[in-house]
Scaffold this motif. Structure first.
Motif, PDB file in Angstrom:
ATOM      1  N   GLY A  49       6.190  -6.478  -2.254  1.00 11.56           N
ATOM      2  CA  GLY A  49       6.121  -7.925  -2.048  1.00 11.56           C
ATOM      3  C   GLY A  49       5.693  -8.663  -3.312  1.00 11.56           C
ATOM      4  O   GLY A  49       5.068  -8.089  -4.205  1.00 11.56           O
ATOM      5  N   ASP A  50       6.021  -9.950  -3.357  1.00  9.53           N
ATOM      6  CA  ASP A  50       5.645 -10.822  -4.475  1.00  9.53           C
ATOM      7  C   ASP A  50       4.112 -10.864  -4.578  1.00  9.53           C
ATOM      8  O   ASP A  50       3.434 -11.182  -3.600  1.00  9.53           O
ATOM      9  CB  ASP A  50       6.215 -12.220  -4.179  1.00  9.53           C
ATOM     10  CG  ASP A  50       5.913 -13.220  -5.281  1.00  9.53           C
ATOM     11  OD1 ASP A  50       5.150 -12.888  -6.210  1.00  9.53           O
ATOM     12  OD2 ASP A  50       6.443 -14.351  -5.190  1.00  9.53           O
ATOM     13  N   ARG A  51       3.579 -10.542  -5.775  1.00  6.78           N
ATOM     14  CA  ARG A  51       2.107 -10.499  -5.928  1.00  6.78           C
ATOM     15  C   ARG A  51       1.463 -11.873  -5.696  1.00  6.78           C
ATOM     16  O   ARG A  51       0.308 -11.953  -5.273  1.00  6.78           O
ATOM     17  CB  ARG A  51       1.717  -9.946  -7.296  1.00  6.78           C
ATOM     18  CG  ARG A  51       2.121  -8.489  -7.579  1.00  6.78           C
ATOM     19  CD  ARG A  51       1.529  -7.467  -6.629  1.00  6.78           C
ATOM     20  NE  ARG A  51       2.409  -7.226  -5.505  1.00  6.78           N
ATOM     21  CZ  ARG A  51       2.158  -6.359  -4.520  1.00  6.78           C
ATOM     22  NH1 ARG A  51       1.059  -5.650  -4.521  1.00  6.78           N
ATOM     23  NH2 ARG A  51       2.993  -6.214  -3.513  1.00  6.78           N
ATOM     24  N   ALA A  52       2.200 -12.969  -5.969  1.00  2.00           N
ATOM     25  CA  ALA A  52       1.645 -14.304  -5.717  1.00  2.00           C
ATOM     26  C   ALA A  52       1.403 -14.508  -4.217  1.00  2.00           C
ATOM     27  O   ALA A  52       0.416 -15.126  -3.814  1.00  2.00           O
ATOM     28  CB  ALA A  52       2.593 -15.372  -6.257  1.00  2.00           C
ATOM     29  N   GLU A  53       2.304 -13.961  -3.398  1.00  2.00           N
ATOM     30  CA  GLU A  53       2.130 -14.055  -1.936  1.00  2.00           C
ATOM     31  C   GLU A  53       0.938 -13.212  -1.485  1.00  2.00           C
ATOM     32  O   GLU A  53       0.216 -13.575  -0.554  1.00  2.00           O
ATOM     33  CB  GLU A  53       3.392 -13.553  -1.216  1.00  2.00           C
ATOM     34  CG  GLU A  53       4.630 -14.400  -1.459  1.00  2.00           C
ATOM     35  CD  GLU A  53       4.507 -15.778  -0.824  1.00  2.00           C
ATOM     36  OE1 GLU A  53       3.790 -15.907   0.183  1.00  2.00           O
ATOM     37  OE2 GLU A  53       5.114 -16.714  -1.369  1.00  2.00           O
ATOM     38  N   VAL A  54       0.740 -12.078  -2.147  1.00  2.00           N
ATOM     39  CA  VAL A  54      -0.395 -11.215  -1.796  1.00  2.00           C
ATOM     40  C   VAL A  54      -1.701 -11.929  -2.139  1.00  2.00           C
ATOM     41  O   VAL A  54      -2.656 -11.911  -1.347  1.00  2.00           O
ATOM     42  CB  VAL A  54      -0.304  -9.852  -2.531  1.00  2.00           C
ATOM     43  CG1 VAL A  54      -1.501  -8.976  -2.201  1.00  2.00           C
ATOM     44  CG2 VAL A  54       0.997  -9.131  -2.170  1.00  2.00           C
ATOM     45  N   VAL A  55      -1.727 -12.605  -3.290  1.00  2.00           N
ATOM     46  CA  VAL A  55      -2.929 -13.354  -3.682  1.00  2.00           C
ATOM     47  C   VAL A  55      -3.207 -14.459  -2.662  1.00  2.00           C
ATOM     48  O   VAL A  55      -4.352 -14.671  -2.253  1.00  2.00           O
ATOM     49  CB  VAL A  55      -2.759 -13.924  -5.108  1.00  2.00           C
ATOM     50  CG1 VAL A  55      -3.811 -14.977  -5.410  1.00  2.00           C
ATOM     51  CG2 VAL A  55      -2.814 -12.793  -6.130  1.00  2.00           C
ATOM     52  N   ARG A  56      -2.148 -15.151  -2.243  1.00  2.00           N
ATOM     53  CA  ARG A  56      -2.307 -16.223  -1.242  1.00  2.00           C
ATOM     54  C   ARG A  56      -2.886 -15.658   0.057  1.00  2.00           C
ATOM     55  O   ARG A  56      -3.807 -16.212   0.642  1.00  2.00           O
ATOM     56  CB  ARG A  56      -0.946 -16.886  -0.990  1.00  2.00           C
ATOM     57  CG  ARG A  56      -1.027 -18.245  -0.354  1.00  2.00           C
ATOM     58  CD  ARG A  56       0.312 -18.966  -0.475  1.00  2.00           C
ATOM     59  NE  ARG A  56       0.751 -19.090  -1.848  1.00  2.00           N
ATOM     60  CZ  ARG A  56       2.007 -18.889  -2.280  1.00  2.00           C
ATOM     61  NH1 ARG A  56       2.955 -18.566  -1.424  1.00  2.00           N
ATOM     62  NH2 ARG A  56       2.313 -19.032  -3.549  1.00  2.00           N
ATOM     63  N   ALA A  57      -2.355 -14.528   0.495  1.00  3.06           N
ATOM     64  CA  ALA A  57      -2.839 -13.909   1.735  1.00  3.06           C
ATOM     65  C   ALA A  57      -4.278 -13.421   1.578  1.00  3.06           C
ATOM     66  O   ALA A  57      -5.069 -13.482   2.531  1.00  3.06           O
ATOM     67  CB  ALA A  57      -1.915 -12.751   2.127  1.00  3.06           C
TER      68      ALA A  57
END
Ligand SMILES: [Mg+2]
Length: 216
Positions: A49-57
């Motif tokens: 998955g996109d690491r930016a999405e992981v940071v958001r989560a």
């Protein structure tokens, strides 16, 4: 014989390490939020998955307010401390290597992160080659990364690829003209990915197949 083998979720149980880190980080922040943990794991998508999405989560699940770059670095590095090989893998690799099999990891990822995982998992002395997308400049399933991993093979030398990802590992190897063993971890072969390759449930079973090929 040369064995090319994937790292994440093939040699090492990357998902177990990431899951353990997510749980301890969410609970360590005072959260006891199973939905937040589930959302984080979904965003991670087994590392794809996109690491930016992981940071958001991660923000949503923990309330952490650090800068994105700091949280991204935590996502990338902290679970590496928890990385272990699947049971039996180190011993099986050692036996193959003692039998003369050349073993090279072929992995998508950064040199810093993947080399740290290799060291943490105790694989450093067991590998003849480490071929990483960041360092080669192309990522699986691009056949050029497999070609890079095949450099120096002798005429007629058998080469096999083992991996858990249908597209990156199996279709990539196929496009490079190499036979592959798919480690399914109990999943079904995707119906839109063509003929099912040689399939086993675990990496140790795949390594046993290689050992049988090599000694037959
Ligand atoms: Mg993998």
């Amino acid at each position: 014989m040369r064995l090319l083998i994937d790292l994440d979720n093939t040699l090492v149980d990357r998902d177990a390490a990431f899951r353990a880190w997510v749980r301890s980080t969410v609970r360590g922040s005072g959260g006891d939020d199973d939905d937040g943990i589930a959302a984080l794991l979904a965003a991670d998508d087994h590392g794809y998955g996109d690491r930016a999405e992981v940071v958001r989560a991660l923000r949503d699940a923990t309330g952490l307010t650090d800068e994105d770059a700091i949280l991204r670095d935590r996502v990338m590095t902290e679970h590496v401390e928890l990385i272990r090989c699947y049971p039996g893998v180190v011993e099986a690799l050692r036996r193959l290597r003692e039998g003369g099999v050349h073993i090279a990891v072929v992995s998508n990822g950064t040199g810093r992160q993947q080399r740290a995982k290799i060291a943490r998992a105790g694989l450093t002395g067991l590998l003849d080659g480490i071929v990483l997308s960041e360092e080669v400049g192309v990522a699986k399933p691009d056949p050029r990364i497999f070609a890079a991993a095949c450099a120096g093979t002798e005429d007629g030398e058998q080469i096999w690829m083992i991996g858990d990802n249908p597209r990156a590992d199996v279709l990539g190897a196929r496009d490079a003209g190499l036979p592959a063993i798919w480690v399914s971890h109990g999943r079904g072969w995707p119906s839109d990915h063509g003929a099912r390759p040689t399939t086993v449930e675990s990496t140790t079973a795949a390594l046993e197949l290689i050992a049988a090929q090599f000694t037959s």
